[in-house]
Write a protein that holds these residues in place. Structure first.
Motif, short mmCIF file in Angstrom:
data_model
loop_
_atom_site.label_atom_id
_atom_site.label_comp_id
_atom_site.label_asym_id
_atom_site.label_seq_id
_atom_site.Cartn_x
_atom_site.Cartn_y
_atom_site.Cartn_z
N ILE A 88 0.86 -1.18 0.00
CA ILE A 88 0.00 0.00 0.00
C ILE A 88 0.90 1.23 0.00
CG2 ILE A 88 -1.70 1.33 1.33
CD1 ILE A 88 -2.90 -1.25 0.23
N HIS A 89 0.65 2.14 -0.93
CA HIS A 89 1.42 3.39 -1.00
C HIS A 89 0.54 4.51 -0.47
CE1 HIS A 89 3.74 1.42 -4.55
NE2 HIS A 89 4.01 0.86 -3.39
N LYS A 90 1.08 5.29 0.45
CA LYS A 90 0.29 6.33 1.10
C LYS A 90 0.98 7.69 1.00
CE LYS A 90 2.11 5.71 5.80
NZ LYS A 90 2.69 7.03 5.97
N THR A 91 0.18 8.73 1.14
CA THR A 91 0.71 10.09 1.13
C THR A 91 0.32 10.85 2.40
OG1 THR A 91 -1.22 10.83 -0.12
CG2 THR A 91 0.76 10.28 -1.39
N TYR A 92 -0.35 10.19 3.31
CA TYR A 92 -0.74 10.76 4.60
C TYR A 92 -0.19 9.86 5.70
CZ TYR A 92 -4.03 13.69 2.05
OH TYR A 92 -4.59 14.61 1.20
N GLY A 93 -0.16 10.36 6.93
CA GLY A 93 0.30 9.55 8.05
C GLY A 93 -0.55 8.31 8.25
N ASN A 94 -1.86 8.47 8.19
CA ASN A 94 -2.80 7.38 8.37
C ASN A 94 -2.84 6.53 7.09
OD1 ASN A 94 -5.07 5.75 8.59
ND2 ASN A 94 -6.46 7.41 9.13
N ALA A 95 -2.46 5.28 7.18
CA ALA A 95 -2.40 4.41 6.00
C ALA A 95 -3.76 4.13 5.39
CB ALA A 95 -1.71 3.10 6.36
N PHE A 96 -4.83 4.50 6.07
CA PHE A 96 -6.18 4.31 5.51
C PHE A 96 -6.63 5.51 4.68
CE2 PHE A 96 -6.18 1.46 9.17
CZ PHE A 96 -6.70 0.30 8.60
N ASN A 97 -6.00 6.66 4.88
CA ASN A 97 -6.45 7.90 4.24
C ASN A 97 -6.10 7.91 2.76
OD1 ASN A 97 -7.31 10.48 3.70
ND2 ASN A 97 -5.93 11.49 5.12
N LYS A 98 -7.14 7.81 1.93
CA LYS A 98 -7.01 7.88 0.47
C LYS A 98 -6.15 6.76 -0.10
CE LYS A 98 -8.00 12.76 0.48
NZ LYS A 98 -7.57 14.12 0.14
N THR A 99 -6.25 5.56 0.50
CA THR A 99 -5.59 4.36 -0.02
C THR A 99 -6.62 3.24 -0.11
OG1 THR A 99 -4.98 3.29 2.07
CG2 THR A 99 -3.47 5.01 1.24
N PRO A 100 -6.30 2.14 -0.78
CA PRO A 100 -7.22 1.00 -0.85
C PRO A 100 -7.11 0.06 0.36
CG PRO A 100 -5.34 0.60 -2.26
CD PRO A 100 -5.17 2.00 -1.71
N LEU A 101 -6.41 0.45 1.42
CA LEU A 101 -6.16 -0.47 2.53
C LEU A 101 -7.45 -1.01 3.15
CD1 LEU A 101 -4.25 -1.94 4.42
CD2 LEU A 101 -4.11 0.15 5.81
N GLU A 102 -8.41 -0.16 3.44
CA GLU A 102 -9.66 -0.63 4.05
C GLU A 102 -10.36 -1.66 3.17
OE1 GLU A 102 -13.90 1.02 5.88
OE2 GLU A 102 -12.65 2.37 4.70
N ASP A 103 -10.44 -1.39 1.88
CA ASP A 103 -11.10 -2.33 0.96
C ASP A 103 -10.36 -3.66 0.88
OD1 ASP A 103 -13.09 -0.47 0.38
OD2 ASP A 103 -12.05 0.28 -1.41
N LYS A 104 -9.04 -3.60 0.86
CA LYS A 104 -8.24 -4.84 0.80
C LYS A 104 -8.45 -5.68 2.07
CE LYS A 104 -6.07 -3.84 -3.07
NZ LYS A 104 -6.20 -4.60 -4.30
N LEU A 105 -8.44 -5.02 3.23
CA LEU A 105 -8.66 -5.75 4.49
C LEU A 105 -10.05 -6.36 4.53
CD1 LEU A 105 -6.98 -3.26 6.97
CD2 LEU A 105 -6.07 -5.47 6.20
N SER A 106 -11.04 -5.60 4.08
CA SER A 106 -12.42 -6.10 4.06
C SER A 106 -12.52 -7.33 3.15
CB SER A 106 -13.36 -4.99 3.58
OG SER A 106 -14.68 -5.45 3.54
N ALA A 107 -11.91 -7.27 1.99
CA ALA A 107 -11.94 -8.41 1.05
C ALA A 107 -11.27 -9.64 1.65
CB ALA A 107 -11.27 -8.02 -0.26
N LEU A 108 -10.28 -9.43 2.50
CA LEU A 108 -9.58 -10.54 3.14
C LEU A 108 -10.28 -11.01 4.42
CD1 LEU A 108 -5.95 -9.16 2.77
CD2 LEU A 108 -6.89 -11.17 1.60
N GLY A 109 -11.31 -10.29 4.85
CA GLY A 109 -12.03 -10.64 6.07
C GLY A 109 -11.27 -10.29 7.34
N VAL A 110 -10.32 -9.38 7.23
CA VAL A 110 -9.49 -8.99 8.38
C VAL A 110 -10.24 -8.01 9.26
CG1 VAL A 110 -7.40 -7.71 9.04
CG2 VAL A 110 -7.31 -9.40 7.19
N ASP A 111 -10.20 -8.27 10.58
CA ASP A 111 -10.80 -7.34 11.54
C ASP A 111 -9.83 -6.91 12.64
OD1 ASP A 111 -10.62 -9.67 13.01
OD2 ASP A 111 -12.74 -9.82 13.45
N THR A 112 -8.65 -7.50 12.67
CA THR A 112 -7.66 -7.20 13.70
C THR A 112 -6.30 -7.01 13.04
OG1 THR A 112 -8.91 -8.54 15.27
CG2 THR A 112 -6.63 -8.00 15.86
#
Length: 163
Positions: free
Chosen positions: A78-102
Protein backbone atom coordinates in the motif's frame (compact mmCIF):
# COMPACT_ATOMS: atom_id res chain seq x y z
CA UNK A 1 -10.95 -12.79 14.58
CA UNK A 2 -8.77 -12.64 11.48
CA UNK A 3 -5.39 -10.97 11.76
CA UNK A 4 -3.17 -9.10 9.33
CA UNK A 5 0.31 -7.71 9.93
CA UNK A 6 0.98 -4.11 8.87
CA UNK A 7 4.61 -3.09 8.37
CA UNK A 8 4.48 0.71 8.21
CA UNK A 9 7.14 2.91 6.56
CA UNK A 10 10.23 0.77 7.08
CA UNK A 11 11.99 2.33 4.10
CA UNK A 12 15.61 2.93 3.22
CA UNK A 13 15.42 6.73 3.31
CA UNK A 14 14.51 6.79 7.00
CA UNK A 15 17.76 5.05 7.97
CA UNK A 16 19.57 8.28 7.01
CA UNK A 17 17.78 10.48 9.57
CA UNK A 18 20.24 9.86 12.40
CA UNK A 19 22.32 7.07 13.99
CA UNK A 20 19.64 6.72 16.72
CA UNK A 21 16.92 6.26 14.09
CA UNK A 22 19.04 3.69 12.25
CA UNK A 23 19.52 1.73 15.47
CA UNK A 24 15.82 1.95 16.32
CA UNK A 25 14.85 0.68 12.87
CA UNK A 26 17.36 -2.17 13.01
CA UNK A 27 16.08 -3.19 16.46
CA UNK A 28 12.46 -3.10 15.23
CA UNK A 29 13.24 -5.16 12.12
CA UNK A 30 14.24 -8.10 14.31
CA UNK A 31 10.73 -8.24 15.82
CA UNK A 32 9.02 -7.40 12.53
CA UNK A 33 10.78 -10.27 10.74
CA UNK A 34 9.84 -12.68 13.53
CA UNK A 35 6.20 -11.59 13.20
CA UNK A 36 6.34 -11.91 9.41
CA UNK A 37 7.49 -15.51 9.81
CA UNK A 38 4.60 -16.25 12.19
CA UNK A 39 2.05 -14.73 9.82
CA UNK A 40 3.43 -16.55 6.78
CA UNK A 41 3.39 -19.86 8.67
CA UNK A 42 -0.35 -19.36 9.28
CA UNK A 43 -1.02 -18.01 5.77
CA UNK A 44 -2.13 -14.66 7.21
CA UNK A 45 -1.70 -11.40 5.28
CA UNK A 46 1.50 -9.38 5.54
CA UNK A 47 0.95 -5.84 4.31
CA UNK A 48 3.79 -3.44 3.51
CA UNK A 49 2.79 0.22 3.80
CA UNK A 50 5.18 2.65 2.11
CA UNK A 51 5.16 6.42 2.41
CA UNK A 52 5.46 8.60 -0.69
CA UNK A 53 6.64 12.17 -0.35
CA UNK A 54 8.77 14.38 -2.57
CA UNK A 55 11.38 12.18 -4.27
CA UNK A 56 10.37 9.13 -2.18
CA UNK A 57 8.30 7.41 -4.87
CA UNK A 58 8.16 3.86 -6.27
CA UNK A 59 11.41 3.08 -8.03
CA UNK A 60 13.47 5.55 -5.97
CA UNK A 61 16.10 3.98 -3.71
CA UNK A 62 14.82 5.71 -0.56
CA UNK A 63 11.28 4.43 -1.16
CA UNK A 64 12.32 0.78 -1.10
CA UNK A 65 12.35 -1.47 1.95
CA UNK A 66 15.76 -2.45 3.32
CA UNK A 67 17.19 -5.83 2.35
CA UNK A 68 17.13 -6.90 6.01
CA UNK A 69 13.32 -6.70 6.08
CA UNK A 70 11.60 -9.95 5.00
CA UNK A 71 8.97 -8.27 2.82
CA UNK A 72 8.27 -10.07 -0.47
CA UNK A 73 7.07 -8.61 -3.78
CA UNK A 74 4.03 -10.89 -3.43
CA UNK A 75 2.98 -9.23 -0.14
CA UNK A 76 0.28 -6.62 -0.41
CA UNK A 77 1.89 -3.19 -0.85
CA UNK A 78 0.00 0.00 0.00
CA UNK A 79 1.42 3.39 -1.00
CA UNK A 80 0.29 6.33 1.10
CA UNK A 81 0.71 10.09 1.13
CA UNK A 82 -0.74 10.76 4.60
CA UNK A 83 0.30 9.55 8.05
CA UNK A 84 -2.80 7.38 8.37
CA UNK A 85 -2.40 4.41 6.00
CA UNK A 86 -6.18 4.31 5.51
CA UNK A 87 -6.45 7.90 4.24
CA UNK A 88 -7.01 7.88 0.47
CA UNK A 89 -5.59 4.36 -0.02
CA UNK A 90 -7.22 1.00 -0.85
CA UNK A 91 -6.16 -0.47 2.53
CA UNK A 92 -9.66 -0.63 4.05
CA UNK A 93 -11.10 -2.33 0.96
CA UNK A 94 -8.24 -4.84 0.80
CA UNK A 95 -8.66 -5.75 4.49
CA UNK A 96 -12.42 -6.10 4.06
CA UNK A 97 -11.94 -8.41 1.05
CA UNK A 98 -9.58 -10.54 3.14
CA UNK A 99 -12.03 -10.64 6.07
CA UNK A 100 -9.49 -8.99 8.38
CA UNK A 101 -10.80 -7.34 11.54
CA UNK A 102 -7.66 -7.20 13.70
CA UNK A 103 -4.35 -5.56 12.80
CA UNK A 104 -0.93 -6.07 14.31
CA UNK A 105 0.91 -2.80 13.69
CA UNK A 106 4.68 -2.43 13.38
CA UNK A 107 7.05 0.12 11.90
CA UNK A 108 8.20 3.72 11.74
CA UNK A 109 7.54 6.34 13.09
CA UNK A 110 5.83 5.33 16.33
CA UNK A 111 4.35 8.73 17.22
CA UNK A 112 3.46 9.68 13.67
CA UNK A 113 2.42 7.19 11.00
CA UNK A 114 2.02 4.16 13.27
CA UNK A 115 -0.13 6.06 15.76
CA UNK A 116 -2.13 7.75 12.96
CA UNK A 117 -2.83 4.36 11.39
CA UNK A 118 -3.78 2.92 14.80
CA UNK A 119 -6.35 5.71 15.24
CA UNK A 120 -7.56 5.30 11.67
CA UNK A 121 -8.16 1.59 12.23
CA UNK A 122 -10.16 2.35 15.37
CA UNK A 123 -12.30 4.83 13.41
CA UNK A 124 -13.14 1.99 11.01
CA UNK A 125 -14.12 -0.39 13.85
CA UNK A 126 -11.04 -2.53 13.31
CA UNK A 127 -8.96 -3.70 16.28
CA UNK A 128 -5.40 -2.33 16.07
CA UNK A 129 -2.73 -3.85 18.32
CA UNK A 130 0.91 -2.77 18.47
CA UNK A 131 3.63 -5.41 18.60
CA UNK A 132 6.01 -4.53 21.43
CA UNK A 133 9.58 -4.14 20.23
CA UNK A 134 8.57 -3.59 16.60
CA UNK A 135 8.22 0.18 16.64
CA UNK A 136 10.93 2.60 15.58
CA UNK A 137 11.42 6.30 16.14
CA UNK A 138 14.06 9.00 16.22
CA UNK A 139 13.19 9.36 19.93
CA UNK A 140 12.82 6.33 22.27
CA UNK A 141 10.42 8.32 24.48
CA UNK A 142 7.96 8.40 21.59
CA UNK A 143 7.93 4.60 21.39
CA UNK A 144 7.22 4.27 25.11
CA UNK A 145 4.46 6.89 24.93
CA UNK A 146 2.71 5.22 21.98
CA UNK A 147 2.95 1.81 23.65
CA UNK A 148 1.48 3.24 26.87
CA UNK A 149 -1.62 4.70 25.19
CA UNK A 150 -2.33 1.89 22.73
CA UNK A 151 -3.35 -1.75 22.70
CA UNK A 152 -0.14 -3.79 22.76
CA UNK A 153 0.93 -7.42 22.50
CA UNK A 154 4.29 -9.07 23.12
CA UNK A 155 5.90 -11.36 20.57
CA UNK A 156 5.58 -14.32 22.97
CA UNK A 157 1.83 -13.84 23.35
CA UNK A 158 1.42 -13.32 19.59
CA UNK A 159 3.30 -16.57 18.96
CA UNK A 160 0.99 -18.46 21.35
CA UNK A 161 -2.08 -16.81 19.81
CA UNK A 162 -1.04 -17.99 16.36
CA UNK A 163 0.03 -21.50 17.48
Amino acid sequence: MKLALLVIDVQKEFFDISPATTQSLNDAIEYINAAIALFRAKDLPVICVQDMEGDRVPGAEGFEVPEALDILPTDLHIHKTYGNAFNKTPLEDKLSALGVDTLILTGFSAAQCVLSTHRGAEDLDLTPILLRGSLASDNPKHIRFVEEISNIISYGVLRKLLA
